[in-house]
Scaffold this motif. Sequence first.
Motif, short mmCIF file in Angstrom:
data_model
loop_
_atom_site.label_atom_id
_atom_site.label_comp_id
_atom_site.label_asym_id
_atom_site.label_seq_id
_atom_site.Cartn_x
_atom_site.Cartn_y
_atom_site.Cartn_z
N ARG A 92 35.74 41.49 26.25
CA ARG A 92 34.52 41.42 25.44
C ARG A 92 34.84 41.71 23.97
O ARG A 92 34.15 41.24 23.08
CB ARG A 92 33.50 42.42 25.98
N PRO A 167 41.15 42.45 35.74
CA PRO A 167 40.23 42.09 34.65
C PRO A 167 40.40 42.99 33.43
O PRO A 167 41.13 43.99 33.50
CB PRO A 167 38.85 42.30 35.29
N TRP A 181 31.32 36.78 27.62
CA TRP A 181 32.00 36.55 28.89
C TRP A 181 33.35 37.26 28.89
O TRP A 181 34.02 37.35 27.86
CB TRP A 181 32.20 35.05 29.11
N ALA A 182 33.75 37.76 30.05
CA ALA A 182 35.06 38.42 30.19
C ALA A 182 35.66 38.09 31.53
O ALA A 182 34.94 37.90 32.52
CB ALA A 182 34.88 39.93 30.05
N GLY A 183 36.96 37.98 31.56
CA GLY A 183 37.64 37.66 32.81
C GLY A 183 39.10 37.33 32.57
O GLY A 183 39.70 37.81 31.60
N VAL A 184 39.65 36.52 33.46
CA VAL A 184 41.07 36.19 33.38
C VAL A 184 41.26 34.68 33.47
O VAL A 184 40.55 34.00 34.20
CB VAL A 184 41.84 36.90 34.53
N PRO A 186 44.03 32.49 34.83
CA PRO A 186 45.30 32.56 35.57
C PRO A 186 46.30 31.49 35.09
O PRO A 186 45.89 30.38 34.73
CB PRO A 186 44.90 32.27 37.03
N ASP B 193 41.28 28.04 37.33
CA ASP B 193 39.90 28.21 36.90
C ASP B 193 39.68 29.62 36.38
O ASP B 193 40.35 30.56 36.81
CB ASP B 193 38.96 27.96 38.09
N LEU B 194 38.74 29.75 35.48
CA LEU B 194 38.39 31.06 34.94
C LEU B 194 37.95 32.00 36.07
O LEU B 194 37.19 31.60 36.95
CB LEU B 194 37.25 30.93 33.93
N VAL B 195 38.44 33.23 36.04
CA VAL B 195 38.04 34.25 37.02
C VAL B 195 37.21 35.28 36.27
O VAL B 195 37.72 36.01 35.41
CB VAL B 195 39.27 34.93 37.65
N ALA B 196 35.92 35.34 36.57
CA ALA B 196 35.06 36.28 35.85
C ALA B 196 35.36 37.72 36.24
O ALA B 196 35.70 38.01 37.39
CB ALA B 196 33.59 35.96 36.14
N ASP B 197 35.30 38.62 35.28
CA ASP B 197 35.38 40.05 35.53
C ASP B 197 34.31 40.40 36.58
O ASP B 197 33.13 40.07 36.38
CB ASP B 197 35.08 40.78 34.20
N PRO B 198 34.68 41.03 37.70
CA PRO B 198 33.67 41.35 38.73
C PRO B 198 32.55 42.23 38.18
O PRO B 198 31.46 42.25 38.76
CB PRO B 198 34.48 42.07 39.82
N ASP B 199 32.82 42.94 37.09
CA ASP B 199 31.79 43.80 36.51
C ASP B 199 31.00 43.10 35.40
O ASP B 199 30.24 43.76 34.67
CB ASP B 199 32.43 45.08 35.94
N LEU B 200 31.19 41.80 35.26
CA LEU B 200 30.45 41.08 34.22
C LEU B 200 28.95 41.12 34.54
O LEU B 200 28.55 40.95 35.69
CB LEU B 200 30.94 39.62 34.18
N ILE B 204 25.88 35.68 32.36
CA ILE B 204 26.73 35.44 31.18
C ILE B 204 27.75 34.39 31.60
O ILE B 204 28.53 34.60 32.53
CB ILE B 204 27.44 36.73 30.71
N PHE B 205 27.70 33.24 30.94
CA PHE B 205 28.56 32.14 31.34
C PHE B 205 29.71 31.97 30.34
O PHE B 205 29.56 32.33 29.17
CB PHE B 205 27.73 30.86 31.48
#
Lengths: 220, 220
Positions: A92, A167, A181-184, A186, B193-200, B204-205
């Motif tokens: 973020r 994450p 948006w936040a994530g990874v 790969p 593919d994008l992996v969203a933070d599980p705590d997102l 929020i896209f």
Amino acid sequence: MVQVDPKTRLRRHPDQGSHSRSDLDAILNRAFVGHLGVLDKSGQPFVVPTVYGIGQDCIYLHGSVASMSLRKDLQFEATFVVTIVEGLVIARSIFNHSVNYHSCVIYGELEEIADPEDKLEGLKAISEHIAPGQWDYARRPNSKEIRKTSLKRMALEKFSVKSSEGPPSDSVGEDSLLDVWAGVIPLWQVRGDLVADPDLREKIFPPAHLEGFLPKGVES
Amino acid sequence: MVQVDPKTRLRRHPDQGSHSRSDLDAILNRAFVGHLGVLDKSGQPFVVPTVYGIGQDCIYLHGSVASMSLRKDLQFEATFVVTIVEGLVIARSIFNHSVNYHSCVIYGELEEIADPEDKLEGLKAISEHIAPGQWDYARRPNSKEIRKTSLKRMALEKFSVKSSEGPPSDSVGEDSLLDVWAGVIPLWQVRGDLVADPDLREKIFPPAHLEGFLPKGVES
């Protein structure tokens, strides 16, 4: 066997680190190119990418390493690093962006291998690490090639292993409330179809061990 | 501008080498992790993997580099290497097996960046190099984060670029007559593919610039 000395002590994120041989092997087994740090003739640091092989209690280094002009009058421990990048960590805040990776660092003196039998053993370890099956399939090194090859060894005594996964770390605190948006993302390596040498003689087909072979770092 | 000194002189395969800035940029632009070689406090070589950004006449280095205990009493030039592996070269003889790659080596003193404005410029260069678009989307570094960040710069004055491409070199001579397959196993990096933070937080896209984004080193 593993010496945890000031050099391999895990400083930044000790929770993510290890000194176990099986953790080291897990990384060495997944890649085939590492980066070797040495001192050049003038005592300056020098880094060279190189392939490697894994022995019982050492790694074998080959290639351009062999032709490097290393500092000989000054005793030094070389550093060998293998890094596997697995993803971009999108946070973020800019501050919390990072990279997911596995890496290992090995320290030790570079020992020249002189004995032709030992050289052959080292060359086999490198060959079988990079392309298993080729040692029994392709033409093995002859005595002239063995003489021409310079091969070095580093003991697997001082090393450390580090990883970063998962994450971003800003899902707590004020930033977690942002509409960001936040994530990874790969990342991984793939292999393509075999590309035959255009000068290959007719009716020579790839051996089975190459057809289905997944090089190190490649996931199916 | 480019100094061809004894250190960056291309030794092994001068035909495959270059000292041009555009060739350097072509490699720096294709990757985002390099390996930095420095001297530690005891004057021993040390290698650390790190992300980087590209400035007008320098690269910016960040992350673990910043926290390293570097030799300060001894002037030294750091070495920064970026390596892109593109394939395994499968030859008729073990001796001619090799790796197809592009790599660059940069030498120079590591200069600490102290000025907050300069730091912000360096952080932006790193951020936009790794994940373009995030600088304008995520929360930018605040003054506390900028203070906490240690950032270094290396001038792009001394460097060399090397590549190895194509099929193995044993299609001439005796070995070419062997009944042994030869060619290349191509390797490249892909993104998932994008992996969203599980705590997102909900609803929020991912922003458009991340959806279609190909990280450095990744080919479509």
